[in-house]
Design a protein around this motif. Sequence first.
Motif, PDB file in Angstrom:
ATOM      1  N   HIS A  31      -8.654  -7.280  -9.145  1.00 34.19           N
ATOM      2  CA  HIS A  31      -7.204  -7.467  -8.986  1.00 34.19           C
ATOM      3  C   HIS A  31      -6.885  -8.587  -8.002  1.00 34.19           C
ATOM      4  N   ALA A  38       2.523  -1.392  -5.470  1.00 38.09           N
ATOM      5  CA  ALA A  38       1.877  -0.081  -5.576  1.00 38.09           C
ATOM      6  C   ALA A  38       0.376  -0.238  -5.820  1.00 38.09           C
ATOM      7  N   LEU A  39      -0.007  -1.225  -6.617  1.00 39.22           N
ATOM      8  CA  LEU A  39      -1.433  -1.471  -6.861  1.00 39.22           C
ATOM      9  C   LEU A  39      -2.128  -1.938  -5.587  1.00 39.22           C
ATOM     10  N   ARG A  40      -1.496  -2.854  -4.877  1.00 43.25           N
ATOM     11  CA  ARG A  40      -2.077  -3.316  -3.604  1.00 43.25           C
ATOM     12  C   ARG A  40      -2.209  -2.157  -2.624  1.00 43.25           C
ATOM     13  N   ASP A  91       8.632  -2.616  -0.416  1.00 47.51           N
ATOM     14  CA  ASP A  91       8.483  -3.172  -1.752  1.00 47.51           C
ATOM     15  C   ASP A  91       7.968  -2.059  -2.660  1.00 47.51           C
ATOM     16  N   THR A  92       8.721  -1.716  -3.689  1.00 48.50           N
ATOM     17  CA  THR A  92       8.333  -0.633  -4.592  1.00 48.50           C
ATOM     18  C   THR A  92       7.914  -1.153  -5.960  1.00 48.50           C
ATOM     19  N   SER A  93       7.583  -2.436  -6.051  1.00 49.53           N
ATOM     20  CA  SER A  93       7.183  -3.016  -7.330  1.00 49.53           C
ATOM     21  C   SER A  93       5.830  -2.466  -7.778  1.00 49.53           C
ATOM     22  N   THR A  94       5.521  -2.679  -9.056  1.00 47.49           N
ATOM     23  CA  THR A  94       4.227  -2.246  -9.584  1.00 47.49           C
ATOM     24  C   THR A  94       3.081  -2.940  -8.862  1.00 47.49           C
ATOM     25  N   ALA A  95       3.239  -4.228  -8.592  1.00 44.31           N
ATOM     26  CA  ALA A  95       2.188  -4.975  -7.892  1.00 44.31           C
ATOM     27  C   ALA A  95       1.972  -4.429  -6.490  1.00 44.31           C
ATOM     28  N   VAL A 154      -3.314 -10.055  -8.140  1.00 44.90           N
ATOM     29  CA  VAL A 154      -2.237  -9.268  -7.523  1.00 44.90           C
ATOM     30  C   VAL A 154      -2.298  -9.381  -6.006  1.00 44.90           C
TER      31      VAL A 154
END
Length: 327
Positions: free
Chosen positions: A205, A285-287, A279-283, A208
């Motif tokens: 990843h 959350a992955l980080r 920050d609640t974005s998908t990216a 990201v």
Amino acid sequence: MEFRPLPRPAGAFQRSVTAGDVQAIVRRVFGVGVDVVSATELGGGMYNSTYRVELAGRRPVILRVAPEPGRQFRSERALMRNEYASVPWLAPIAPLLPHVLVADWSHEVIGRDYLVQTLLDGVPGPEGLGVYPRSAWPVLYRQLGSIARDVHAVRGPHFGPVIGPGYDSWSASVIASLTDIAADVDSVGLDAADLRKAADAAGAHRGVLDEITEPRMLTGDLWTVNVMLAADAPEPTITGVLDMDRTWWGDPAADWTIRMAGRKDDERVAFWDTYGTRDTSTAAALRALIYEARHIGAIRLERDRLGNTTGVRDTYDDLAVTLAALT
């Protein structure tokens, strides 16, 4: 002089210096004419050895002594030097920090790095906070939010620890950190396969992670245990911040402070009132999953160092859950 080290088991990670060591350090720092009245080892910290030193005719000082170089993990190497190098970057919270009177890396007096610092006023955070009703605790978390926000606003020259090694990309820094933690886990005879999987996932990843392009100062360890509170104030009031030795440059969301602020929906939610929204974005959350894997690895090392075998075992379950979500 009166010397009061903490009693520790023979195999404990933290090792006290001797009364003679304290006297030799004081002579080095203040000259032969200054007498040591007493030196009392302080609890609370789990890495450096810390002493309150009373001096004849002077204000007390704090002596912090690092572990011997050969006993430091590669993921925790030279933390005291890292803290010292961080001081100029921590100017936004300078009034809260102890002043370094002397830093000595020469090993000419003792075979360990040490700092002599001013003594901060107040009482340790966990002790002081317990004096107040829980209804007053949000005041403390709002102050922590302000401190973290100010530190995270500082821009740096590279990713990674303040003293280096520095990395050109955030992904390279995160992968290197996970790799070092895994090697440290191996070195104490524990299984690090899950941490290597986390490093592989971070590599998968990279894109990201590398959406983070600007290194920001991370406190590394700021939470309630690392603050001093005013004594007898009408509400919890932070007067000092301690042990900024794990600072590094990176994504503020990777900071220990952010992890702790988001762990529970209790009084600590007030942290976000002053810090700002997450920050609640998908990216993001992955980080956050990758950052959590790194936190769990560091927790495993600390629990092993403290002889907490049950806690070490729990980290394997916790990291399994994180890896399942990550993959």
